[in-house]
Design a protein around this motif. Structure first.
Motif, short mmCIF file in Angstrom:
data_model
loop_
_atom_site.label_atom_id
_atom_site.label_comp_id
_atom_site.label_asym_id
_atom_site.label_seq_id
_atom_site.Cartn_x
_atom_site.Cartn_y
_atom_site.Cartn_z
N LEU A 191 1.00 -1.10 -0.08
CA LEU A 191 -0.14 0.15 -0.13
C LEU A 191 1.51 1.39 0.27
N ARG A 192 1.95 1.11 0.47
CA ARG A 192 3.03 2.31 0.56
C ARG A 192 3.41 2.69 -0.72
N LEU A 193 3.91 1.95 -1.35
CA LEU A 193 4.45 1.60 -3.15
C LEU A 193 3.23 1.98 -3.93
N LEU A 194 1.81 2.31 -3.41
CA LEU A 194 0.85 2.20 -4.86
C LEU A 194 1.68 3.75 -4.94
N PRO A 195 1.02 4.66 -4.67
CA PRO A 195 1.17 6.19 -5.33
C PRO A 195 2.21 6.36 -6.72
N ASP A 196 3.23 4.90 -6.34
CA ASP A 196 4.82 5.16 -7.09
C ASP A 196 4.56 4.35 -8.45
N ALA A 197 3.08 3.22 -8.77
CA ALA A 197 2.75 2.56 -9.39
C ALA A 197 2.43 2.53 -10.40
N PRO A 198 2.73 2.45 -11.98
CA PRO A 198 1.49 2.86 -12.87
C PRO A 198 1.04 1.65 -13.42
#
Ligand SMILES: [Zn+2]
Length: 248
Positions: free
Chosen positions: A77-84
């Motif tokens: 969930l922390r990495l979500l904003p970074d994921a295309p």
């Protein structure tokens, strides 16, 4: 000539991923590189994902659900904003996945309940759990979800189409008679491509993204068109699935 997309490729599963990438670029294929856990995504993003022609996808593979901890989910969930893109996620209630059914559902539901995730392009595993997967995606309002390598019953396929879901087709699916019958049921404007490489085979060796143009004659025959017609259909589908970013 517009690129074809391999919407589901385990790029880190090849011995020499950079060779696979170079061949894909040569063949005009963009790779969506799926991951099976957040750690693999981070590695993918850092090592390979910043190159042109590769889109890293953040995943938590259902068959690893039993070994995931709450910290893994938090990391996802922390990495979500970074994921295309998101993938590979989903459910697997085949004999291999049945023991971890509850853990899979917990993770899949947690991911889909985050609106940042459900708004992204999703590549979804659904083996033996097609009905539950379609229901969860519909409830989450996921509008850009691809059922990757759909092997479920034809009756559910119609439900998936009505729910607005997409299908990615791989070399193995165009080779077997059963899968070809299934393919005839999918409207051409819902089809995208995938290899699921290196876990599918093409000409007796693991599939590679650069094999995708070889699927065009098979799809052309299925859709009663020629290779250009099949390519145009796929390019149009890709544009509808993920419209190119508008430049201000
Ligand atoms: Zn896969």
């Amino acid at each position: 000539m517009s690129a074809l997309w391999d919407t589901h490729c385990h790029l880190t599963g090849y011995d020499r991923p950079t060779d696979v990438m170079a061949e894909a670029a040569e063949a005009g294929v963009t790779i969506v590189a799926v991951s099976e856990d957040p750690g693999q995504y981070r590695m993918l993003r850092t090592r390979l994902g910043r190159r042109p022609g590769v889109v890293p996808a953040l995943g938590m593979h259902p068959l690893h659900a039993a070994s995931f901890t709450p910290a893994d989910l938090a990391r996802f969930l922390r990495l979500l904003p970074d994921a295309p893109w998101i993938g590979e996620i989903g459910l697997d209630f085949s004999p291999a996945g049945r023991p971890s059914r509850r853990a899979q559902l917990r993770i899949f539901e947690a991911i889909l309940s985050d609106p940042r995730a459900s708004a992204l392009p999703l590549t979804i595993h659904s083996r033996g759990a097609e009905r539950e997967t379609i229901e969860h995606l519909t409830q989450a309002g996921a509008s850009r979800a691809i059922l990757h390598w759909y092997t479920g019953p034809p009756g559910l396929l119609e439900e998936a189409v009505n729910a607005g879901l997409w299908f990615s087709v791989n070399p193995t699916m165009t080779a077997s008679a059963r899968a070809q019958r299934l393919l005839q049921e999918i409207p051409p404007d819902r089809v995208l491509l995938e290899t699921d490489g290196p876990f599918t085979r093409h000409h007796g060796r693991p599939s590679r993204p650069s094999d995708l143009p070889a699927l065009l004659p098979r799809l052309a025959a299925l859709w009663s068109t020629d290779e250009d017609g099949a390519r145009n259909q796929l390019n149009a589908n890709q544009r509808v699935f993920t419209p190119p970013p508008t430049t201000p």
